[in-house]
Design a protein around this motif. Structure first.
Motif, PDB file in Angstrom:
ATOM      1  N   ASP A 116       0.455  -1.562  -0.098  1.00 32.73           N
ATOM      2  CA  ASP A 116      -0.236   0.431   0.060  1.00 32.73           C
ATOM      3  C   ASP A 116       0.833   1.344  -0.102  1.00 32.73           C
ATOM      4  O   ASP A 116       1.027   2.421  -0.429  1.00 32.73           O
ATOM      5  N   TYR A 119       2.603   1.813  -3.286  1.00 33.16           N
ATOM      6  CA  TYR A 119       1.025   2.270  -4.493  1.00 33.16           C
ATOM      7  C   TYR A 119       0.751   3.617  -4.171  1.00 33.16           C
ATOM      8  O   TYR A 119       0.824   4.746  -5.048  1.00 33.16           O
ATOM      9  N   GLN A 145       1.983  -7.531  -5.509  1.00 26.63           N
ATOM     10  CA  GLN A 145       1.359  -7.842  -5.493  1.00 26.63           C
ATOM     11  C   GLN A 145       1.190  -7.560  -7.654  1.00 26.63           C
ATOM     12  O   GLN A 145       0.161  -6.754  -7.405  1.00 26.63           O
ATOM     13  N   ASP A 148      -3.153  -6.456  -8.363  1.00 21.67           N
ATOM     14  CA  ASP A 148      -3.493  -5.207  -8.182  1.00 21.67           C
ATOM     15  C   ASP A 148      -3.762  -4.603  -9.325  1.00 21.67           C
ATOM     16  O   ASP A 148      -2.827  -3.518 -10.515  1.00 21.67           O
ATOM     17  N   GLN A 150      -5.780  -1.729 -10.345  1.00 23.15           N
ATOM     18  CA  GLN A 150      -5.331   0.058  -9.571  1.00 23.15           C
ATOM     19  C   GLN A 150      -4.785  -0.136  -9.900  1.00 23.15           C
ATOM     20  O   GLN A 150      -3.778   0.849 -10.581  1.00 23.15           O
ATOM     21  N   ALA A 151      -3.049  -0.638  -9.806  1.00 25.68           N
ATOM     22  CA  ALA A 151      -1.810   0.013  -9.985  1.00 25.68           C
ATOM     23  C   ALA A 151      -1.173  -0.314 -10.920  1.00 25.68           C
ATOM     24  O   ALA A 151      -0.617   0.594 -11.351  1.00 25.68           O
TER      25      ALA A 151
END
Length: 498
Positions: A116, A119, A145, A148, A150-151
């Motif tokens: 997090d 990101y 990750q 992900d 959105q990343a």
């Protein structure tokens, strides 16, 4: 580390925290807060409770409380990476980007595997337009990750900014592979296709705008009991409502399709913002033009204006581009001619600012202090703006630009003033679309990463045959662009002399 960390947690407080956490996960925020507060009363300094009240306050938009509770949690135990990461989110939300980066850095010093933090650090760097650094953060987050979505989406947006368009397209594909319903990735990929002139794919992606929660247009979606028309149903003898959406420039650009809808045999009702009402009554096609907010007549179908290119399967080769599809009021234009007087020089209408509400206004707008360098004595300049920012007012008053903002009550007045000049010189704002829709010669100043509708590289526009696009090159200042423009104005003024 505070001594409170080593204090045993009372079972009742622990139970209340667990209950609050479950309610929090279910989105029952009031119940969650009540449980957290009770747990905190029983166990002051309860680290997890302080942390989660801070998270809850952040989610509710109460950033002051969020910051207070997260700081309190850090005082209890500053070695928890997630606390610093979440504090960074609060700081970013309140515009303190540099402080947010410090919090993320602290979080990552404590735990390099805090996905997090990587990101959100990427998000903050992206907001600061430090794109190379943002890309590195997203890559670190995705290494931890890989699913992900959105990343992947945000990584793609950064690659677009870096003009690595093929890689951006691949990243959007990865986002949608991991989350096929990711509306933001569909939308952004659609804009990338449009920017490259791949309109068939682009218009389909553009329809995802209604599902992107962060876009204001999705929150302003009009709901009607009548069906949406996207080109399939026969309109002969039917009445259709075409309604404006998004900005004034979008309305001016896409109202060109109204006549095509009418040609399908429909009676067209066109709804537009009040400031465009008078001007839109010069448009061919609508049986009736109404101002947004006024009572609507009965209709059978509806369509937002910016869905019409999809309805007509517009490609780069088939964009309807009449030389001028809106007209200035002849009486108002004559009044402006009389007010401005005889032309002794090339008369140039100018606009250097757009709305501050636009998300990229700092890119497209130019401070008048910089813009003034274009004011060649070989030309006469007239402002086409109806209002000015405070910092521009004294400089404008001291310049040679003629200013009549108080006379521009709506766009029919601005259109008439456009008709009274020889050339429009404008940044990418509604004035650019107005000039193009009127068929007025226009030089449009575009930032290095321009909006999708201006495509890439080219100096002309398929939308506006009368427009010339003046593009800022990567790393080029506006002063350098304006120096080039001034040279062009001097050449035009010289050739225009009898």
């Amino acid at each position: 580390m505070s001594a409170l960390v080593n204090v045993p947690i009372a079972p009742q407080a622990e139970s209340l925290f667990a209950q609050g956490l479950e309610w929090h996960r279910q989105g029952l925020l009031e119940q969650a807060l009540a449980a957290y507060e009770q747990a905190l009363q029983l166990q002051p300094g309860y680290l997890d409770v302080l942390h989660h009240i801070g998270i809850l306050a952040y989610q509710a938009g109460d950033y002051a409380s969020a910051e207070q509770f997260l700081h309190a949690a850090i005082e209890v135990d500053g070695s928890v990476s997630a606390l610093h990461s979440n504090l960074g989110n609060v700081l970013k939300a309140t515009g303190r980007h540099e402080a947010a980066l410090e919090s993320y850095a602290h979080a990552l010093d404590l735990d390099q595997a805090n996905v997090d933090a990587w990101y959100n650090c990427g998000n903050t760097l992206q907001a600061l337009r430090r794109f190379d650094a943002a890309l590195a953060c997203y890559d670190r987050a995705l290494a931890l990750q890989a699913d992900d979505a959105q990343a992947w989406n945000n990584r793609a947006a950064v690659l677009q900014e870096l003009r690595r368009h093929d890689e951006a397209l691949q990243s959007y594909g990865m986002a949608l592979q991991h989350q096929p319903g990711n509306a933001e990735a569909h939308w952004n990929r659609g804009l990338l296709h449009l920017q490259h002139g791949r309109f068939a794919e682009g218009w389909r992606g553009y329809e995802w705008r209604w599902q992107v929660a962060t876009l204001s247009v999705s929150r302003q979606r009009r709901e009607f009991p009548q069906p949406l028309w996207l080109g399939r149903e026969d309109l002969a003898g039917k009445t259709i409502l075409l309604h404006a959406e998004q900005g004034l420039g979008d309305t001016l650009q896409f109202c060109r399709y109204v006549d095509m809808v009418a040609a399908r045999g429909a009676r067209v009702i066109l709804e537009v913002p009040p400031t465009l009402l008078g001007l839109m009554r010069t448009l061919a096609g609508p049986a009736k033009v109404v101002a947004r907010g006024a009572a609507l007549p009965l209709f059978d179908y509806h369509c937002p204006l910016m869905s019409l290119p999809l309805a007509f399967d517009s490609t780069l080769a088939t964009v309807p581009a009449p030389a001028g599809y809106l007209r200035a009021d002849a009486g108002k234009a004559a009044a402006w001619d009389a007010l401005l007087g005889p032309r002794s020089k090339l008369r140039v209408g100018v606009a250097w600012r757009g709305s501050q509400a636009h998300k990229d206004d700092d890119r497209r707008s130019i401070d008048f202090a910089v813009f003034a360098s274009v004011l060649s004595p070989a030309c006469e300049f007239v402002s086409l703006q109806d209002r000015h920012r405070p910092e521009d007012v004294p400089l404008l008053a001291a310049s040679t630009v003629r200013e009549y903002g108080q006379r521009l009550a709506d766009f029919s007045d601005t259109a008439a003033l456009c008709a009274a000049v020889d050339l429009v010189l404008t940044v990418d704002t509604s004035i650019a679309h107005l000039a193009g829709a009127l068929g007025k010669p226009a030089w449009i100043l575009l930032p290095a990463n321009a909006d999708w509708r201006w495509l890439l590289e080219r100096a002309d526009s398929p939308w506006y045959p009368s427009a010339r696009l003046v593009r800022q090159q990567p790393g080029e200042t506006w002063a350098a662009v304006l120096a080039r423009v001034r040279t062009g104005l001097d050449a035009m003024a010289s050739s225009a002399k009898p």
